[in-house]
Each structure stands twice: as structure tokens, then as C-alpha cells.
Write an enzyme that holds these catalytic residues in place. Structure first.
Site, PDB file in Angstrom:
ATOM      1  N   HIS A 391      43.962  41.238  38.126  1.00 36.83           N
ATOM      2  CA  HIS A 391      44.745  40.877  36.962  1.00 36.83           C
ATOM      3  C   HIS A 391      45.294  42.050  36.227  1.00 36.83           C
ATOM      4  CE1 HIS A 391      44.975  38.470  33.285  1.00 36.83           C
ATOM      5  NE2 HIS A 391      44.786  39.448  32.397  1.00 36.83           N
ATOM      6  N   GLU A 392      44.381  43.170  36.051  1.00 34.93           N
ATOM      7  CA  GLU A 392      44.770  44.150  35.286  1.00 34.93           C
ATOM      8  C   GLU A 392      45.895  45.104  36.144  1.00 34.93           C
ATOM      9  OE1 GLU A 392      44.340  44.566  32.302  1.00 34.93           O
ATOM     10  OE2 GLU A 392      42.708  43.188  32.086  1.00 34.93           O
ATOM     11  N   HIS A 395      49.241  43.559  35.359  1.00 35.96           N
ATOM     12  CA  HIS A 395      49.773  44.069  34.298  1.00 35.96           C
ATOM     13  C   HIS A 395      50.505  45.603  34.751  1.00 35.96           C
ATOM     14  CE1 HIS A 395      48.753  41.245  31.399  1.00 35.96           C
ATOM     15  NE2 HIS A 395      47.408  41.264  31.267  1.00 35.96           N
ATOM     16  N   HIS A 398      53.578  45.770  36.535  1.00 38.45           N
ATOM     17  CA  HIS A 398      54.935  45.044  36.078  1.00 38.45           C
ATOM     18  C   HIS A 398      55.126  46.221  35.046  1.00 38.45           C
ATOM     19  CE1 HIS A 398      55.842  41.711  33.065  1.00 38.45           C
ATOM     20  NE2 HIS A 398      56.848  42.450  33.467  1.00 38.45           N
TER      21      HIS A 398
END
Length: 598
Positions: A391-392, A395, A398
Site C-alpha cells: 500500500h505505502e 503511494h 505514485h
């Protein structure tokens, strides 16, 4: 007697397991030098007050503002990350306080910019863009500011609104004080018969208990307490809704919904279509309730049975390097370029891996235009930590793409897009884990995990969104709402969403009063749309391969260079259509098919 395992100090953590913040500043002294330089240069911003109608002065201001903002961001990130790695360190407490205090002053230097742009005569900005080609870079930003012009009041009116802003926050503040400070819950008996005082924190544990008596007792105690305050809670929420509606009317929006969505150029149809699409697909949720009832062996399924796990598995101990390997396998469909950036993050000091004394809890991705996209973890060797890593890093990658591709002013992405990349990674990872798990019990556990994520993030959040739509429209139509009205609306939604086999207990009617997000107008739908966009991306990547990866990468590179709906649409995910949510429902149904086989 077993030796107590102590949490390590920061010094006891291996350097290879810490993020490399020395790449921002090698020493506190260098930070202090840049801080002093920033303070000296930032005051120049005030020299441009009243001069922005001159295209050359406008360009000068924008360039200076970027220089100042980048310097301030770098100082801010360093101080905060150093503080978060050990909150007991007084040196970094001081740096954090120093930059936080100064940023309020810096904001005051720039506060004139937007009001002055909006006060310029019509056509001034368009003329400036024609006269000075170097301003073209800022065209989207400047025109975005001008779009708010019809909704900006006179200087005196804006000042009046600003002066009462604290009063308008009263409903949320009262709600927060009541539910967090004043409200206490009864004592209940846990699985072993011990008396435990119920709290909002331990409720989550009790509602997942395998002992049905404990679940029911906790459920009735919690919502029974909220019911005692139902008139105060309804007055608080009604006042908050009236504030939002008041603000939308005086700013000349057609509704509170438009005033929330229009600033980010999100069409009202995105919100309305999401609710409509979900209503057309509620049979999938009804089916889930039916399967859960059967697998739990219940004659009746109640609201307090929703969160109990269908299967328990032994906790796995997964070393960090093994977690990295698992995530990389899951993300293989994203291609070699994406995986090479992932490797760069792992190997070049993006990540602070483990807990230490004084370290901030939880996990996040954070950085600035001129730093690495750092990741804070508190890795604890469990499967959930593997998902958090995916998940992190979603981020951070991105942010990496966005900052490499976009100029500073367009490098940040909006909240509407923020969770898409992280959730796409999670979706690809869990798809891989389910597909490749040989242990039937573990596979069943993973299927249930993903089903619950979709239920709570998509179905539940859109039920919340429908509640917001009904309540706002009722008050906008001149129909006041009492606690009984809120309870009736909430009860009817639960009956509709969970279907004929669910016993909708009367206690659940008070659940609306437990949702703090209702004090942030039309916010929760973004959880569902973000998940749906991610689900649509993941589905396309797995089915289409390289062409879908290329579109997805363009989304990651876009940052804030356009409105979020347009960015997603260019990448093949059109949030104005039902398709992204329908993709999520299809995945939900695929998982239900897998579950039916057990």
C-alpha cells in the site's frame, strides 16, 4: 520464566533498516542554515502585493513562490521525519516546532495571492497568458483559481465569514467532546467471564469475538449508550448540515453537494451514479450475507454477526525480505520498470522498517518534490504488514512518477486520486496470494479478507453517501430532521443494503450518530470511488497486460496536471460511468463464487 522482549531504541536499529534522511540534510547545522536563508528570502513575497496585473511581475512572483515553497517543504519534511523516527528526541522536537510555527507566518505572506487574482478585472489573466509565453506553464492553475470567482463574496463578506468560522465549527467540536470525552459505556463480560469496561477502542475486538454472547452484549451496550444522547446528537448533526447548506447558498451553488464537488471539477453524476450503481448491485451483498449466515451455522444473522471472521488462521511470521519478495511477485503484472523503481525504494533508503522506542505508530508515505518519497512502517512480521508495505509503496511510487514527470506546481495529486495507486497495489497483491495459496484454510481466509474490504470500503461507504444525500436534500427542501428521522432513514438503508436474511436490530438505528465523517461534507464517497478506480485498474492490468500498464503509468505520471476525473478518464477509468464500480462488484461476486465452494 520467559524474558520480556523489549522494544529497541533508535540506536539499536541497524542502519540498513532505517530510512536515509541524511540525503535531505547531512546535519542539523545545514538545516539551520537553510532555515535562516528561507526566512530572509520569503519576506520578498510581500513586495508583489498589488502588482499581479503586470504579466512580468506575476511570473516573477510565481517563480519566487515556487523557490520558497520548495525550500520550506524540504525543511518541513526533514524536521517531521526526524521527529517521527524518535518523538522523544528534543533536538528534532525543536526543529519541528520551529518550522511549524514559521509556516503560519509564511502563509500570511502568500495570503494575498488568490484574493488578488480573483479581484483582477475579467480578461486580465487571459491577456497576461498571451503577453508572456512563460506564464503558459501556470495556465491550468490560474484558470482553476478563476473558476471560483462566481462563488467568492465581497471582501467585507469574506472577512465576516472568516470571523465566524470558529463558531461554524461548533457542531463538530460539540460532537467530538461528547463522544470522545463525556460519553462512557457500560461494563460487559468478555469470553472468559471477566468484567471489562466497554470503550470505542475495545469494541472493535468484541464485535469480532467468536463468542456470540460477547458480540451481542457489546453491540447493545455501545448503541444503547448512543441512544441516551440521541436528541443532542441529532441537534449536533442537523446544525452541521445546516452550516454546509448555508455556506453553499451564500456562495451561489445549487446545493451543498455541488459546493463540495465543483471545486475539484467532479460532476454531480459521479456521486449520484455511484449510489445508483450500488443500488442496482445490492443482490451481491445480500448473497454475501446469506453465505456468511450459512457458514457461521446461524438460524438468524444479526447486525452484530457481520464482523466475526469466518475462519481463524495461525499468525504467520514473515521476515521483511520475504515480504518484499511476496509484494514483488504480486506486482509483477505492472512490469519491469515499476519493479525497478520498487527495488530502488527498498535499496536506497526510502523505508524506515521497524518499531523503536519513541517512533510514531502506524504507516505512511511522505516526502516533497526535492526529497525521496519516504515510507514509515512499523513492520511486525504479519500478513497485514505485507499488505501495508504494498500500500505505502503504491503511494510512494505514485509520488516518484509524478515528481519526475510534472513541474512542481502540478506534482501533488488530489485526495480523489490519492488512494488509487496504493489500493491498486493491494488488489494485485491479494489477487496473487489467493491465486497461489495452496493451503485451503489460508486461501479461504484471504478470500474473506478481500470480501470484507470491499464490503466495508465500497458497499458501506456508499450507504453512508446515500444517507448524506437523503439528509441534505431533506433539509434543503425545508424539511427538518429529528433523531427519529435520522434513525428511520438509517434503518431503512440497512434493510435495503443487507437484504431479507439480515435481522436489522433496532440498536443499529443509532449508528449514524457514531460516524464522525458526516461532519466533513460529502467526503466518504471518495473511499468507494478510489477503491473502484483501483479495482478497475487492477482488473485491466491482469486481463490486458502491457496496454493497461501503459495507461496506468500515465495516470501515475499525471500528478495534479488536470482535474482528477479527466486524469482517470485518460487512463481508461471513467468515473462518470458505472463501469469502475461494476468491476468491483464483479470481483466481489468472483470471490463469493470461490467461497461457495467451501
Amino acid at each position: 520464566m520467559a524474558e520480556t522482549k523489549k522494544v529497541k531504541t533508535r540506536d539499536e536499529i541497524a542502519e540498513k533498516d532505517k530510512w536515509d534522511i541524511g540525503k535531505i540534510y547531512a546535519s542539523v547545522e545545514l538545516w539551520e542554515e537553510d532555515f535562516k536563508k528561507l526566512k530572509n528570502e520569503a519576506v520578498q513575497l510581500k513586495e508583489y502585493i498589488g502588482k499581479l496585473s503586470d504579466p512580468n511581475k506575476l511570473l516573477e512572483y510565481l517563480k519566487l513562490s515556487e523557490k520558497i515553497s520548495r525550500a520550506a517543504d524540504k525543511l518541513f519534511i526533514y524536521a517531521h521525519l526526524k521527529y517521527d523516527e524518535d518523538t522523544t528526541n528534543t533536538i528534532y522536537q525543536g526543529l519541528k516546532d520551529k518550522i511549524d510555527t514559521y509556516l503560519s507566518e509564511l502563509k500570511s505572506y502568500e495570503a494575498f495571492f488568490v484574493p488578488e487574482i480573483l479581484s483582477l478585472p475579467d480578461g486580465t489573466i487571459e491577456s497576461a497568458l498571451d503577453q508572456n509565453p512563460d506564464l503558459k506553464l501556470y495556465e491550468f492553475m490560474l484558470k482553476d483559481i478563476l473558476k471560483a470567482k462566481p462563488h467568492i463574496l465581497s471582501k467585507a463578506e469574506e472577512e465576516l465569514l472568516a470571523s465566524v468560522s470558529d463558531c461554524l465549527e461548533a457542531p463538530h467540536n460539540i460532537y467530538s467532546m461528547l463522544t470522545n470525552a463525556d460519553m462512557t459505556f457500560p461494563v460487559i463480560k468478555d469470553e472468559d467471564g471477566y468484567e471489562i469496561e466497554l470503550t470505542e477502542v475495545n469494541y472493535g475486538k468484541f464485535i469480532r469475538s467468536r463468542d456470540r454472547r460477547v458480540r451481542e452484549e457489546a453491540f447493545k451496550a455501545l448503541f444503547g449508550t448512543y441512544e441516551k444522547y440521541k436528541n443532542t446528537l441529532s441537534a449536533s448533526l442537523t446544525s452541521s448540515l445546516k452550516n454546509f447548506i448555508f455556506n453553499s447558498k451564500i456562495r451561489k451553488y445549487s446545493s451543498a453537494l455541488e459546493s463540495s464537488l465543483k471545486p475539484n471539477d467532479i460532476p454531480l453524476e459521479v456521486y449520484n451514479n455511484a449510489i445508483e450503481t450500488m443500488n442496482k448491485n445490492l443482490s451481491a451483498l445480500h448473497r454475501y450475507v446469506s453465505i456468511k449466515k450459512r457458514l457461521l451455522g446461524l438460524d438468524e444473522i444479526h447486525m452484530y454477526d457481520l464482523y466475526v471472521p469466518l475462519v481463524e488462521i495461525e499468525k504467520q511470521h514473515i521476515e521483511f525480505d520475504d515480504a518484499v519478495a511476496m509484494v514483488k511477485e504480486g506486482l509483477k503484472p505492472l512490469g519491469s520498470e515499476y519493479l525497478s523503481i520498487f527495488d530502488e525504494g527498498i535499496n536506497s533508503g526510502w523505508i524506515d522498517k521497524y518499531e523503536n522506542k519513541g517512533k510514531r505508530g502506524g504507516a505512511y508515505s511522505w516526502g516533497s518534490y526535492d526529497t525521496m518519497p519516504y515510507v514509515l512502517l512499523n513492520y511486525n512480521y504479519e500478513l497485514n504488514d505485507v499488505s501495508t508495505l504494498a500500500h505505502e509503496m503504491g503511494h510512494s511510487i505514485h509520488s516518484y512518477y509524478s515528481r519526475k514527470t510534472q513541474p512542481f506546481i502540478y506534482a501533488d495529486y488530489t485526495l480523489f486520486c490519492a488512494e488509487v495507486a496504493s489500493t491498486t497495489n493491494e488488489a494485485l497483491l491479494i489477487n496473487h496470494l489467493i491465486k497461489n495459496e495452496q493451503d485451503e484454510k489460508k486461501r479461504f481466509y484471504l478470500i474473506n479478507q478481500e470480501l470484507e474490504q470491499i464490503r466495508t470500503t465500497v458497499f458501506r461507504q456508499l450507504m453512508f453517501a446515500e444517507f448524506e444525500k437523503i439528509t441534505h436534500e431533506s433539509i434543503e427542501a425545508g424539511n427538518p430532521l429529528t433523531s427519529e428521522d435520522f434513525c428511520r432513514i438509517w434503518h431503512d438503508l440497512n434493510v435495503k443494503y443487507f437484504g431479507p436474511e439480515m435481522v436489522v436490530d433496532k440498536e443499529i438505528d443509532m449508528e449514524w450518530s457514531r460516524i464522525p465523517h458526516f461532519y466533513s461534507d460529502f467526503y466518504v464517497y471518495q473511499y468507494a470511488t478510489g477503491y473502484a478506480a483501483a479495482s478497475s485498474f487492477a482488473r485491466a492490468i491482469l486481463q490486458e497486460g502491457e496496454s493497461a500498464v501503459t495507461r496506468y503509468t500515465e495516470f501515475l505520471k499525471a500528478g495534479g496536471s488536470d482535474y482528477p476525473i479527466n486524469i482517470l478518464k485518460k487512463a481508461g477509468v471513467d468515473m462518470t460511468t458505472p463501469k469502475p464500480l461494476e468491476d468491483t462488484v464483479r470481483r466481489f461476486e468472483e470471490l463469493l463464487d470461490m467461497m461457495e465452494n467451501y
